[in-house]
Design an enzyme around this catalytic site. Structure first.
Site, PDB file in Angstrom:
ATOM      1  N   GLY A 238      33.529  34.204  30.140  1.00  0.00           N
ATOM      2  CA  GLY A 238      33.561  35.513  29.502  1.00  0.00           C
ATOM      3  C   GLY A 238      32.404  36.434  29.791  1.00  0.00           C
ATOM      4  O   GLY A 238      32.430  37.604  29.384  1.00  0.00           O
ATOM      5  N   GLU A 276      33.185  27.906  31.990  1.00  0.00           N
ATOM      6  CA  GLU A 276      34.284  28.394  32.829  1.00  0.00           C
ATOM      7  C   GLU A 276      34.075  29.851  33.257  1.00  0.00           C
ATOM      8  O   GLU A 276      34.847  30.731  32.879  1.00  0.00           O
ATOM      9  CB  GLU A 276      35.609  28.294  32.071  1.00  0.00           C
ATOM     10  N   PRO A 277      33.071  30.145  34.049  1.00  0.00           N
ATOM     11  CA  PRO A 277      32.906  31.531  34.500  1.00  0.00           C
ATOM     12  C   PRO A 277      34.028  31.942  35.440  1.00  0.00           C
ATOM     13  O   PRO A 277      34.487  31.158  36.274  1.00  0.00           O
ATOM     14  CB  PRO A 277      31.559  31.500  35.235  1.00  0.00           C
ATOM     15  N   GLY A 278      34.479  33.161  35.305  1.00  0.00           N
ATOM     16  CA  GLY A 278      35.532  33.680  36.172  1.00  0.00           C
ATOM     17  C   GLY A 278      35.148  35.040  36.713  1.00  0.00           C
ATOM     18  O   GLY A 278      34.674  35.172  37.832  1.00  0.00           O
ATOM     19  N   ARG A 279      35.304  36.065  35.890  1.00  0.00           N
ATOM     20  CA  ARG A 279      35.004  37.442  36.302  1.00  0.00           C
ATOM     21  C   ARG A 279      33.587  37.561  36.869  1.00  0.00           C
ATOM     22  O   ARG A 279      33.372  38.142  37.946  1.00  0.00           O
ATOM     23  CB  ARG A 279      35.177  38.394  35.113  1.00  0.00           C
ATOM     24  N   CYS A 344      54.044  55.907  41.703  1.00  0.00           N
ATOM     25  CA  CYS A 344      54.706  56.985  40.976  1.00  0.00           C
ATOM     26  C   CYS A 344      54.484  56.861  39.462  1.00  0.00           C
ATOM     27  O   CYS A 344      55.424  56.694  38.691  1.00  0.00           O
ATOM     28  CB  CYS A 344      56.203  56.977  41.304  1.00  0.00           C
TER      29      CYS A 344
END
Length: 419
Positions: A238, A276-279, A344
């Site tokens: 997070g 759990e690093p992600g971003r 669009c």
């Protein structure tokens, strides 16, 4: 405008003529070879971040490990890098299980998440020896027991912690669709402890994404400590990433000081801690290069590019801000424009109110910090073909995910004329 360079992958530079260089490769040469839009990953920046997380965590707690939250960039090549750097993987579905296996990551180092896991996904996990399955509900237990095999599990807890982030990426608050309130979790833990097939290993908690303050992470540890002592505590991820000049996320060291400090204070000393690093692991390791197709001048100057919400849904989904620059013209007298995509929808805006230097049709536009969730959420809106992923390293570039073709786009359409 040259300050924009600080948002691109580590070690990016400007060539003698002012052209952006990522991973030792010129942006204009990447565009010429691979077309646009193209998502470029600086491989060494990716590896350096993985090592930073791994080393900083182990420096603070001996019995600890990092698992990369694959959903941030579920590309086999990215998962393989994480495995090569000694990390495990957090997966959130059958597809991510399969790419993790293809990447050669040890299944025992994989953690499966999900609030609505299917029978097929549970079977895949158990069949391939996935190390930990995070139980999100009683139905998960039913499905796991029905496989007839033994499985180590964690139970996901709602800690009741609200972080300062967008509601769409907030997960630790009361009312979250993920996990169980402590009282419900306690009952399910008791059931698992009496299961002949499941092994209750510990707890999992995750409070959200793009969080720029360390205090909520520490608070979540305090909340789950009240449920008792276990062998394993997965404290989620997070940590926020730097998308714009205005973002000032905590360093990995500051984040882990708070998180591991709380773990040392409230959790058993011998317990294993997982993060759990992600971003924050992948966001700034990549950039997207577009071609300008239209410049429409008026009360608002619209600069339209050949991509948009088909390759970057973060803006439309939760209002994420990005920056951008014209390749070869980072310096100069800029004008404020709105960069829009080709899809669009009025909501197909990449960057609203961004300073660009003399944008013109045919220019290349570089958007930094696109390594997290852009590939993940790529889509075929308006018959869009999903864009390629290219790894750049020491001046060499290679495709790791090819551009979708028209044939790919039509392959699943099996409709035939009525006879």
């Amino acid at each position: 405008m040259s300050d924009l360079l600080s948002l691109f992958p580590a070690a990016s530079s400007l060539d003698a003529d002012g052209t952006l260089v990522v991973g030792g490769c010129r942006a204009d040469e990447l565009a010429a070879e691979f077309g646009t839009p193209v998502l470029v990953v600086a491989e060494q920046a990716l590896r350096a971040r993985a090592r930073e997380y791994r080393d900083e965590l182990l420096a603070r707690r001996r019995n600890a490990r990092v698992v990369f939250a694959s959903k941030a960039f579920p590309c086999t090549a990215v998962q393989r890098v994480m495995g090569e750097e000694g990390l495990g993987l957090d997966v959130a579905g059958g597809g991510e299980i399969l790419t993790a296996l293809k990447a050669g990551v040890d299944p025992g180092l994989v953690v499966l998440h999900g609030n609505a896991k299917s029978d097929e996904e549970i079977a895949l996990a158990v069949e391939h020896g996935i190390g930990l399955v995070v139980v999100d509900n009683a139905d998960d237990v039913d499905r796991l027991e029905a496989t007839g095999r033994r499985q180590d599990v964690l139970v996901r807890i709602i800690p009741g912690v609200i972080a300062d982030t967008h509601a769409h990426v907030l997960t630790g608050h009361e009312g979250s669709k993920f996990g169980l309130a402590p009282v419900d979790a306690a009952r399910l833990i008791q059931r698992i402890e009496h299961s002949p097939r499941l092994r209750m290993r510990g707890l999992h908690v995750h409070i959200g994404s793009q969080i720029l303050d360390v205090e909520p992470f520490a608070a979540s540890v305090t909340a789950i400590a009240r449920l008792g002592e276990f062998e394993v505590y997965d404290l989620g991820g997070g940590l926020g990433a730097r998308y714009t000049w205005a973002d000032h996320p905590p360093s990995v060291a500051a984040y882990l000081d708070a998180l591991v400090g709380a773990a040392d204070e409230h959790l058993p000393a011998e317990a294993e801690v997982i993060i759990e690093p992600g971003r924050s692991m992948v966001c700034t390791a990549a950039t997207t290069i577009y071609r300008v197709t239209t410049v429409k001048r008026g009360a608002i100057t619209f600069v339209a590019v050949d991509g948009g919400m088909g390759d970057n849904l973060e803006v439309a989904l939760f209002g994420q801000r990005f920056e951008a620059g014209i390749v070869g013209r980072f310096d100069g007298a800029p004008q404020t424009v709105t960069v829009v995509g080709r899809h669009c929808e009025s909501g197909d805006v990449l960057v609203d109110g961004v300073p660009l230097v003399d944008p013109a049709v045919g220019d290349l536009l570089a958007v930094p910090a696109t390594g997290a969730y852009c590939y993940t959420m790529a889509n075929n809106y308006n018959g869009n073909r999903r864009i390629p992923v290219v790894f750049a390293n020491d001046g060499h570039a290679r495709v790791v995910v090819r551009r979708e073709t028209w044939a790919d786009l039509m392959a699943r359409d099996v409709d035939q004329p009525a006879h």
